[in-house]
Each structure stands twice: as structure tokens, then as C-alpha cells.
Design a protein around this motif. Structure first.
Motif, short mmCIF file in Angstrom:
data_model
loop_
_atom_site.label_atom_id
_atom_site.label_comp_id
_atom_site.label_asym_id
_atom_site.label_seq_id
_atom_site.Cartn_x
_atom_site.Cartn_y
_atom_site.Cartn_z
N UNK A 3 0.97 -0.76 0.10
CA UNK A 3 0.32 0.27 0.08
C UNK A 3 0.59 1.04 0.21
N UNK A 4 0.32 2.14 -0.40
CA UNK A 4 1.10 3.52 -0.86
C UNK A 4 0.01 5.09 0.08
N UNK A 5 0.09 5.91 1.37
CA UNK A 5 -0.72 6.86 1.20
C UNK A 5 0.49 8.24 1.31
N UNK A 6 -0.22 8.73 0.78
CA UNK A 6 1.37 9.91 0.47
C UNK A 6 0.37 11.36 0.30
N UNK A 7 1.02 12.31 0.52
CA UNK A 7 0.49 13.98 0.75
C UNK A 7 -0.49 14.29 -0.66
N UNK A 8 0.68 13.69 -1.32
CA UNK A 8 0.19 14.62 -2.72
C UNK A 8 -1.15 13.42 -4.02
N UNK A 9 -0.93 12.48 -3.33
CA UNK A 9 -2.04 11.65 -4.34
C UNK A 9 -3.03 10.35 -3.63
N UNK A 10 -3.25 10.77 -2.10
CA UNK A 10 -3.37 10.15 -1.63
C UNK A 10 -3.49 8.45 -1.09
N UNK A 11 -4.56 7.71 -1.26
CA UNK A 11 -3.96 6.31 -0.90
C UNK A 11 -4.34 5.43 -1.16
N UNK A 12 -3.63 3.87 -1.68
CA UNK A 12 -4.10 3.46 -2.42
C UNK A 12 -3.16 1.55 -1.36
N UNK A 13 -3.88 0.65 -1.18
CA UNK A 13 -4.21 -0.67 -0.47
C UNK A 13 -3.65 -0.05 1.13
N UNK A 14 -4.16 1.15 1.47
CA UNK A 14 -3.71 1.36 2.99
C UNK A 14 -3.90 0.05 3.90
N UNK A 15 -4.48 -0.49 3.13
CA UNK A 15 -5.37 -1.68 4.82
C UNK A 15 -3.94 -3.49 4.03
N UNK A 16 -3.20 -3.38 3.20
CA UNK A 16 -2.12 -4.17 3.01
C UNK A 16 -1.02 -4.57 4.33
N UNK A 17 -0.30 -5.82 3.94
CA UNK A 17 0.30 -5.98 5.03
C UNK A 17 0.97 -4.56 4.99
N UNK A 18 2.17 -4.20 4.06
CA UNK A 18 2.72 -3.46 4.26
C UNK A 18 2.83 -2.12 3.61
N UNK A 19 2.68 -1.39 3.72
CA UNK A 19 2.19 -0.11 3.74
C UNK A 19 3.58 1.22 3.75
N UNK A 20 3.52 1.81 2.75
CA UNK A 20 4.63 2.78 2.48
C UNK A 20 4.06 4.32 2.92
#
Length: 260
Positions: free
Chosen positions: A66-83
């Protein structure tokens, strides 16, 4: 995979984001205001370009993360590993030409920050930690980071980015702490937390932080031996009102003053 498996990749993210940001620094770049109110919340081409580069690298190397970012929002934020990415923490300093900003990169495992890095490409400094240890790499070489001991608030040096970012109630609570400490300075953003981890100051108090503002800094501070929580004593990775201290005695004393 362990955290150690990701260390080299995080270094790649830091290098790629830094190479993207630096051509914009101290130039006449475009600035947008993300705030819909009276506040000024700037974002630049450099913020967006750096986050886009990091996202592309993560998706190519770890498509299930997953990826959580300030500029482009969240993707797969419930994944085991999240950036969790903040391409430029301290954008106001960035647009003013001051090098008191950095790229924040955090790796969460099942919701807990297990590795964090703050990269300042203009100065060439990297602060990193995994909760068990923290390290510095920069022009003066490499070394392990360690907080300093401080017995009481009256001996402490504290930082906040600006009390003007706080609401009136929180500002009053912060002022009570400010009256107790030896020295208070303003500014710093992510750099304040790294200087705490490096043993140069004792206390950082902030409010209204987002997860991407703080997640990367948690493993650095705890790895250096410090304490970081919300004002209520809860884990800090979701942001909000944050207090970090090098010495648990200062953390406890400041918490009491904030709650008084």
C-alpha cells in the motif's frame, strides 16, 4: 521479509526523490495553495514530482504494498506493508529558500512504523531508524544517533514549528510548557525531531499532524532512545497532537503540564 530487506530500497527512494526535488530548490517555481480557507498550505511541482517518482518505484518493486502519500492519496492502505510518503515536509521553508525541509519515507508493517528515513538532499543528510537503533549519514560521516539525558523541563530545550498552527486551546497548553522550559525555538518541521534524535534538543510539541508528517520520524526517535506519543499518550502514527522527548522524565513532565 524483514525490515533489513527493505533498507537498500528505501535508500533508492531517497536518492530518486532527492534528484527530482533539487532542480526546483531556490528557483522561481509555481506554488499552489491547497487550503480552501484563510490558511496557506503550499504545494509545489517539486512535491508532486517527487511523490510520483517514489510511487512508481514502489509499484514496480512491490505491487502488493500500500501507499499513503500527501499529494496523491491512499492506495491499498489495508495491505500488510504500507509506504507513507511526504515528499517535502517543510514546504514553507522550501519555497522560502531555507534548507530546513526533508523527504519523509516510512514503512508500516500491519499498521506499525518499522522503518523511517528523513532525507535532506541539499545538505546531503539522512536520518534513519527501525525502532531498535537510529543512524545518521551525511557530510560529517556516519554515526549512531542517541538522545541526550535531561532531568527536568527547566533544563530542556523545546521546539515547535509554530504556535500559530495550533488552535487557541492547544496554544494555551503549549504556552504553559513554554514557560517551564529553559529555551523554546520555532521552526524545523521534520528537522526538529531528527535533532532530538541526535541529542541536540529535548522536546518537540506539535498539533494537527497528518500520518505522513510523523510516521517516518517515529522509528528514528524510538531507535535513538526517545519517546513519542500523542498528547493523550497514545501511539503517534496516526498524527494529531504529538509530543516527542529524548528523556522520559521530560516527556512525563510535559504531558502533565499540557493536561493541566
Amino acid at each position: 521479509m524483514t525490515v533489513i530487506d527493505f533498507t537498500a530500497f528505501i535508500g533508492r527512494l531517497a536518492t530518486a526523490s532527492g534528484e527530482t526535488i533539487l532542480p526546483f530548490f531556490r528557483t522561481s517555481l509555481g506554488i499552489d495553495n491547497k487550503s480552501t480557507g484563510r490558511d496557506f498550505d503550499p504545494v509545489t511541482e517539486a512535491d508532486r514530482a517527487a511523490e510520483a517518482v517514489m510511487r512508481r518505484l514502489i509499484k514496480a518493486s512491490f505491487p502488493r504494498h500500500g501507499i499513503v502519500g500527501e499529494e496523491f492519496g491512499n492506495e491499498r492502505e489495508d495491505a500488510e506493508y504500507v509506504w507513507v510518503l511526504d515528499p517535502i515536509d517543510g514546504t514553507k521553508s522550501f519555497i522560502a529558500g531555507f534548507p530546513i525541509w526533508g523527504t519523509l519515507i516510512a514503512l508500516l508493517h500491519r499498521g506499525t512504523p518499522v522503518f523511517g528515513m528523513m532525507h535532506q538532499p541539499f545538505i546531503g543528510e539522512r536520518f534513519s531508524g527501525d525502532g531498535g537503533a537510529a543512524h545518521y549519514h551525511g557530510p560529517s560521516g556516519e554515526r549512531k544517533l542517541a538522545v541526550r539525558r535531561c532531568a527536568s523541563l527547566k533544563e530542556a530545550t523545546s521546539f515547535t514549528t509554530s504556535p500559530l498552527l495550533m488552535n487557541s486551546t492547544d496554544r494555551a497548553a503549549f504556552s504553559r510548557v513554554e514557560a517551564e522550559v529553559r529555551l523554546t525555538r520555532y521552526g524545523g518541521d521534520c528537522y526538529s525531531y531528527c535533532m532530538l534524535a541526535a541529542g541536540h534538543l529535548d522536546l518537540v510539541i506539535e498539533t494537527e499532524l497528518k500520518p505522513y508528517d510523523i510516521a517516518a520520524l517515529i522509528p528514528i526517535i524510538t531507535g535513538a532512545g526517545g519517546v513519542i506519543t500523542t498528547w493523550e499518550g497514545s501511539p503517534a502514527q496516526n498524527g494529531g497532537r504529538i509530543i516527542a522527548a529524548g528523556d522520559p522524565r521530560v516527556h512525563e513532565a510535559a504531558m502533565k503540564v499540557l493536561a493541566s
